[in-house]
Design a protein around this motif. Sequence first.
Motif, PDB file in Angstrom:
ATOM      1  N   GLY A   1       0.195  -6.315   7.814  1.00 36.50           N
ATOM      2  CA  GLY A   1      -0.105  -5.696   6.532  1.00 36.50           C
ATOM      3  C   GLY A   1       1.116  -5.287   5.743  1.00 36.50           C
TER       4      GLY A   1
ATOM      5  N   ALA B   1       0.864   3.824   5.524  1.00 37.05           N
ATOM      6  CA  ALA B   1      -0.435   3.194   5.245  1.00 37.05           C
ATOM      7  C   ALA B   1      -0.736   3.254   3.743  1.00 37.05           C
ATOM      8  N   GLY B   2      -1.121   2.156   3.185  1.00 40.74           N
ATOM      9  CA  GLY B   2      -1.468   2.093   1.774  1.00 40.74           C
ATOM     10  C   GLY B   2      -0.307   1.738   0.867  1.00 40.74           C
ATOM     11  N   LEU B   3       0.922   1.780   1.390  1.00 40.54           N
ATOM     12  CA  LEU B   3       2.080   1.435   0.563  1.00 40.54           C
ATOM     13  C   LEU B   3       2.218  -0.078   0.489  1.00 40.54           C
ATOM     14  N   THR B   4       2.442  -0.574  -0.696  1.00 38.24           N
ATOM     15  CA  THR B   4       2.574  -2.027  -0.883  1.00 38.24           C
ATOM     16  C   THR B   4       3.975  -2.443  -1.307  1.00 38.24           C
TER      17      THR B   4
ATOM     18  N   ASP C   1       9.191   1.400  -1.206  1.00 43.79           N
ATOM     19  CA  ASP C   1       8.469   2.631  -0.869  1.00 43.79           C
ATOM     20  C   ASP C   1       8.327   2.758   0.650  1.00 43.79           C
TER      21      ASP C   1
ATOM     22  N   ARG D   1       3.470   4.117  10.985  1.00 42.47           N
ATOM     23  CA  ARG D   1       2.438   3.319  10.314  1.00 42.47           C
ATOM     24  C   ARG D   1       1.420   4.209   9.584  1.00 42.47           C
TER      25      ARG D   1
ATOM     26  N   ASP E   1       2.201   6.997   8.145  1.00 45.32           N
ATOM     27  CA  ASP E   1       2.869   7.466   6.920  1.00 45.32           C
ATOM     28  C   ASP E   1       2.995   6.380   5.855  1.00 45.32           C
TER      29      ASP E   1
END
Length: 334
Positions: free
Chosen positions: A236, A162-165, A169, A158, A160
């Motif tokens: 998320g 984080a921030g990927l949408t 990816d 998580r 690694d």
Amino acid sequence: MTGINFGDLASFVKSSRLTTQIKTDLERLTHEVASGEKSDITKAVSGDFGPLSSIERSLRTLDSYARSIAETSVFMTGVQTSLGAVSDHVSSIAPSLLTAASLGDATTLDVTAEDARARFESVVSALNTHVGGRALFSGSATHHTPLATSTEMLDSIRVDIAGLTDVNDIITAVDAWFDDVGGGFETMGYGGSATALSDFSLSDTDTTSMTIKADDPSIRELLKGFALAALAGDSGIGGPASQKTLLRTAGERLMSNEGDIARLRAQVGSSEARIEEVQLSNGAQTYAYTAAKSEIVSVDIYEAASQLTQTESQLELAYTITARLSRLNLSDFL
């Protein structure tokens, strides 16, 4: 013709010597009947202990191999059982993942992801099994648990992602976590050795090996599949479309991974068959050596028992005669 008679003292000495000899024979025969072995081994081998020593050395060696085989068998059974549990989880969850990805509503997607997370935990637990104080899948580092917990691995992943949408990816990042040299799996996921476990000795000429470790590419793939499915339940991660993509990818990978797990199980099964084969061979050798030793040191129990009975009768007769002689007195002859 004048007869020669023994004096009282000479008769007493002769009687005592006879009684002592009978007692010695009685003790020897009692030991032989009780133990089944000759009491005078030196006489049995005519002073040459070479053949007997060789037989006993072979029996001791076979006994040590018997203990080694028993330990190896238990170890291999543990490996087979663990892989069997892993295989059951894979075959159970893979179709459910594909079905949920195709037809599931939001609730079904969440429930399926939660099931995958629970099974991920069970799979890791199975691979972390210890038998006899030794980890099964840690290679030569049997004192180390091979895998971090599923929760620890998911938490690291998580970080690694984080921030990927974009879901693709995310999948790429998860792949990198498991596959990259120096990646998350190598640095914290796998705690075993890079070196496989040494071969198990089964006899002077036979060995078997257990080279499967928890960092095996096939095991990494199945762990990756479970991780992807478990992550689909994160709030998320995106909407239902992202969840379905993760579940579908996980299901397809796990489905294709079933054959690899079956191959690993077959490899272990081959070792188990080899162990059984050598065990039977060693057992036959043990029987042969035991029979050869018995020919040298064992007594004929029936014959020894007959001699013991005869000796007991002789001793009883000797005591009877002695008792009668001790009661003689002059008045009996007057």
